[in-house]
Design an enzyme around this catalytic site. Sequence first.
Site, PDB file in Angstrom:
ATOM      1  N   ASP A 188       8.254  41.790  73.765  1.00 43.43           N
ATOM      2  CA  ASP A 188       7.810  41.190  75.022  1.00 43.43           C
ATOM      3  C   ASP A 188       7.366  39.745  74.794  1.00 43.43           C
ATOM      4  O   ASP A 188       6.585  39.456  73.893  1.00 43.43           O
ATOM      5  CB  ASP A 188       6.655  42.006  75.606  1.00 43.43           C
ATOM      6  CG  ASP A 188       6.261  41.545  77.009  1.00 43.43           C
ATOM      7  OD1 ASP A 188       7.116  40.943  77.691  1.00 43.43           O
ATOM      8  OD2 ASP A 188       5.114  41.804  77.420  1.00 43.43           O
TER       9      ASP A 188
ATOM     10  N   SER B 193      -0.348  42.038  72.021  1.00 44.83           N
ATOM     11  CA  SER B 193      -0.318  43.491  72.182  1.00 44.83           C
ATOM     12  C   SER B 193      -1.084  44.126  71.027  1.00 44.83           C
ATOM     13  O   SER B 193      -2.260  43.849  70.852  1.00 44.83           O
ATOM     14  CB  SER B 193       1.135  43.990  72.249  1.00 44.83           C
ATOM     15  OG  SER B 193       1.178  45.373  72.520  1.00 44.83           O
TER      16      SER B 193
ATOM     17  N   HIS C  53      -1.370  43.621  76.494  1.00 45.40           N
ATOM     18  CA  HIS C  53      -0.982  44.969  76.881  1.00 45.40           C
ATOM     19  C   HIS C  53      -2.191  45.900  76.808  1.00 45.40           C
ATOM     20  O   HIS C  53      -2.704  46.178  75.725  1.00 45.40           O
ATOM     21  CB  HIS C  53       0.120  45.498  75.964  1.00 45.40           C
ATOM     22  CG  HIS C  53       1.383  44.701  76.013  1.00 45.40           C
ATOM     23  ND1 HIS C  53       2.358  44.765  75.036  1.00 45.40           N
ATOM     24  CD2 HIS C  53       1.845  43.805  76.927  1.00 45.40           C
ATOM     25  CE1 HIS C  53       3.364  43.962  75.344  1.00 45.40           C
ATOM     26  NE2 HIS C  53       3.072  43.367  76.491  1.00 45.40           N
TER      27      HIS C  53
END
Length: 408
Positions: A353, A229, A256
């Site tokens: 995540d 991310s 992401h």
Amino acid sequence: MAGAGIKVLVVDDSALMRKALTGILTVDDDVEVVLARNGEDALDVIAREQPDVVTLDVNMPVMDGITCLSRIMADFPRPVVMVSSITEKGAIATLEALELGAVDYVAKPGGTVSLNLAEAGEEIRRKVRSAAQARVSSGTSLLSRLRSRREQAAAASASSSSSSSRRTSAMRTTTAGTTSAHDLTARVPRTPRTPRTPTATWSAPAEPTGGGAPGELSALTDLVLVGSSTGGPAVLTMLAEGLRHDLGAPVVIAQHMPASFTAALAQRLDACCALRVQEVTGLVALERGNVYIARGDADIVISDRDGQLMARPAPAGPQYRWHPSVDRLVASALDRVDPHRTVGVLLTGMGDDGAEQFSRLHALGGRTVAESEESAVVWGMPGQLVARGGATRVLDAEQVAAQVNAWV
């Protein structure tokens, strides 16, 4: 960080955008905003006001955002969040900025002058707060620093290879029977592979083989899963550059990002990787020697068709906060692939995540890498994996590709 609050410099040539961003950020009482109209103005304001975070527009007169960013990283290193339009040109510029050292970006939902910027208000506030905690080094871009560290490590390894071999030989003799399976990774004899074409297809096992203690090493790897991310694009570039051309398994990446950016990311990685890199826009068979980038604003799941592993986009699942979801990718893979034949890599990023499902993979016998706190821009996702005891290895970013090559 100055005082208990956050001072944010908003840099945009549009008075409307400066006003909109100020309104979004000052919803939080502990945020102070100062303004600049272009890159040249921003450098003067930074020297005078010493902001904790900078939000930086890409397209500006006098001095554009990319030029300004390079000056900030060289002269006033601090966290920068790029504010970019959702266009192909904007995506390319944003990826360049992330490699230069920007820690994150926000895509304007309505173009260069976005009349509906408020739609991204929560994201802007969250990313600015995360950026205020990010690790930023001075002097050079993140990617340049990672490349330099990799080269230094390679040189050190080469100069000490002969003495290291002697020490390893002695250690094998004196510690036989006391070393864990994980510690044996670098020493397990590898069967030479018959060269394969990059697009040779493969089949997943009908059922997980099971058996064996968690972390047990497998002679083969069927799938490599990667999640990242904040700060991810630069680290993914480092990973892509280091993967060997005959890698024996496909690599699936969930970074992401919005959908308008992931195609540009795939193209950028494809240009520097010995393997073919492509964005997954529909159902695709997973092939050795290929890297697959999940399309943004959606999730990616692993399935199979007559024993052939496949990947496909899936609508963003409401139970997952981040997209493409790393946890959903890993969970779907665990339904199809023997954990012992799966490698997981969790790189820099805020939040958690991937931590839950990669921990599950590790517990079931898979091998996992968490990026170290020392190299991560934000040690959120990999830090959570380490905290859960789900990391087989904790490595600096420049070491990850070599570990994947050793395992696959």
